[in-house]
Design an enzyme around this catalytic site. Structure first.
Site, short mmCIF file in Angstrom:
data_model
loop_
_atom_site.label_atom_id
_atom_site.label_comp_id
_atom_site.label_asym_id
_atom_site.label_seq_id
_atom_site.Cartn_x
_atom_site.Cartn_y
_atom_site.Cartn_z
N LYS A 36 12.11 -15.42 1.75
CA LYS A 36 12.51 -14.22 2.29
C LYS A 36 11.51 -13.22 2.65
O LYS A 36 10.35 -13.58 2.20
CB LYS A 36 13.51 -13.58 1.42
CG LYS A 36 13.06 -13.19 0.12
CD LYS A 36 14.00 -12.56 -0.86
CE LYS A 36 13.63 -11.90 -2.04
NZ LYS A 36 14.53 -11.68 -3.03
N TYR A 263 -7.25 12.42 12.62
CA TYR A 263 -6.19 13.35 12.77
C TYR A 263 -5.95 14.31 11.86
O TYR A 263 -6.27 13.85 10.62
CB TYR A 263 -4.90 12.52 12.77
CG TYR A 263 -4.55 11.73 14.06
CD1 TYR A 263 -4.46 12.21 15.65
CD2 TYR A 263 -4.28 10.28 14.09
CE1 TYR A 263 -4.60 11.42 16.49
CE2 TYR A 263 -3.95 9.62 15.10
CZ TYR A 263 -4.15 10.11 16.41
OH TYR A 263 -3.73 9.53 17.57
C1 LIG Z 1 14.04 -12.14 -4.20
C2 LIG Z 1 15.06 -12.69 -5.11
C3 LIG Z 1 14.47 -13.58 -6.27
C4 LIG Z 1 12.95 -13.65 -6.52
O1 LIG Z 1 12.40 -12.68 -7.26
P1 LIG Z 1 10.87 -12.35 -7.76
O2 LIG Z 1 10.77 -11.33 -8.70
O3 LIG Z 1 10.15 -12.36 -6.38
O4 LIG Z 1 10.60 -13.86 -8.50
C5 LIG Z 1 15.29 -14.20 -7.16
N1 LIG Z 1 16.71 -14.09 -6.79
C6 LIG Z 1 17.01 -13.18 -6.08
C7 LIG Z 1 18.67 -13.05 -5.79
C8 LIG Z 1 16.30 -12.39 -4.98
O5 LIG Z 1 16.78 -11.75 -4.13
#
Ligand SMILES: *Cc1c(COP(=O)(O)O)cnc(C)c1O
Length: 370
Positions: A36, A263
């Protein structure tokens, strides 16, 4: 943007990290890698391919468009969608052969109406209070699964609220107990709850699959997780960060003592200075919080940011770095020579966390696997 700033992903680092997680969880537990947020900024398709090549069984995405991008790139691995899919788009779950997390009855009713076989995972509320079904509401869902023709309850899932922000894991353990109890009540084919921190700390969270995000990319979920691993586990864990963010010098100029830079005139030279102009700014994900705070690496040395980070431009002080030339390579995150700037260091400057830092590197910046 194409050639003036880019991100490199080390295939060796990804291979190292995945091998580590496989050795932790063993051959029978599925390794599901989170890609993601453009693979935490590492490039979704590039990273997904690297994960699969190195033994990932499943991929996790947040949104439908991410799953679509993976399928369009020819990736056939199982994909689990962890975010919300609007009711009108649910037909794509079966069309793209995806698995979906579910926490609304409306979603199940719509999927049943579509009339195609789909695998779903119920998200169970165990203490995070974001997505999830509360224990007292579970019976309605149970009843649904008795009568459905098309929907398979493939799994149950939950997500830890307080596993990386603390050395005290009692809350995580209370969530785990709740998860077990609620899952037993549903009797799914598989269960999963472990993120990176859980996978490194608690084998009892593995069940049938772990969902690894940040640490597949070689970053620690937090300093606390790192300390906990040192204190509590029997195994040594070394992670290799996979991402390097680079740019180049686009101008070098002399700025005499007493002149302002950038700036707001927030920086004034206290000596005759040599300033290098970099073609990155907050649009690219080089956070404005880094103004007058951060360093970059040029010729293996640290060059401090001077003045405010602009939308597309940042100025750094190279007075103490000899021989800086036009188009010299600049490292914003990563190593150069004996120096390195970690995502964690960057996060400290930006009052943020490593997750946000890499995830915010603009998607339009090219990612190259090296
Ligand atoms: C992003 C996510 C993970 C992974 O978490 P990390 O801390 O990056 O390993 C696992 N489960 C869900 C539901 C997530 O949204």
């Amino acid at each position: 943007m194409e050639n003036t700033t880019f991100v490199e992903i080390s295939s060796l680092a990804i291979a190292h990290n995945l091998k580590l997680f496989r050795s932790l969880v063993g051959a029978k537990v599925l390794l599901s890698c989170c890609v993601k947020a453009n693979a935490y900024g590492h490039g979704i398709v590039e990273s997904a391919n690297l994960m699969i090549k190195n033994g990932a069984d499943w991929l996790n995405v947040n949104a439908l468009y991410e799953a679509e991008a993976l399928r369009n790139a020819g990736i056939t691995a199982p994909i689990y969608v962890m975010g919300y899919v609007p009711l009108k788009d649910l037909h794509k779950i079966s069309e793209l052969d995806l698995r979906l997390v579910v926490y609304n009855l409306e979603t199940l009713v719509e999927l049943e109406k579509i009339g195609k076989p789909v695998n779903v995972h119920l998200k169970l509320e165990t203490g995070n209070n974001r997505q999830g079904i509360r224990d007292e509401d579970l019976s309605v869902f149970k009843e649904f699964f008795v009568n459905t023709k098309f929907i398979q309850l493939e799994g149950t899932a939950t997500h830890f609220a307080n596993i990386e922000d603390t050395l005290d894991h009692s809350f995580a353990m209370s969530q785990l107990e709740k998860f077990k109890k609620m899952s037993d009540n549903l009797n799914p084919r598989m269960r999963h709850c472990a993120n990176s921190a859980a996978a490194m700390l608690f084998p009892e969270t593995y069940f049938d699959m772990v969902r690894i995000g940040i640490s597949a990319y070689g970053m620690w979920p937090s300093a606390e997780t790192r300390i906990s691993v040192q204190q509590e586990s029997k195994h040594e864990i070394s992670l290799k960060p996979a991402l390097t963010w680079k740019t180049l010098v686009t101008q070098i100029k002399k700025v005499p003592t007493g002149e302002y830079i950038g700036y707001g005139c927030t920086c004034r030279t206290s000596r005759d200075s040599k300033i290098a102009i970099l073609p990155v700014g907050y649009y690219d994900g080089y956070d404005r919080e880094l103004s007058n705070k951060a360093h970059v690496l040029i010729n293996g040395k640290r060059a401090p940011v001077r003045g405010r980070v602009c939308m597309n431009i940042t100025m750094v002080d190279v007075t103490d770095i000899p021989d800086v030339k036009l188009e010299d390579e600049v490292v914003l995150i990563g190593s150069q020579g004996d120096e390195s700037i970690s995502a964690e260091q960057f996060a400290d400057w930006a009052n943020s966390i490593n997750y946000e830092v890499t995830a915010r590197i603009n998607d339009r910046i090219p990612r190259y696997v090296v």
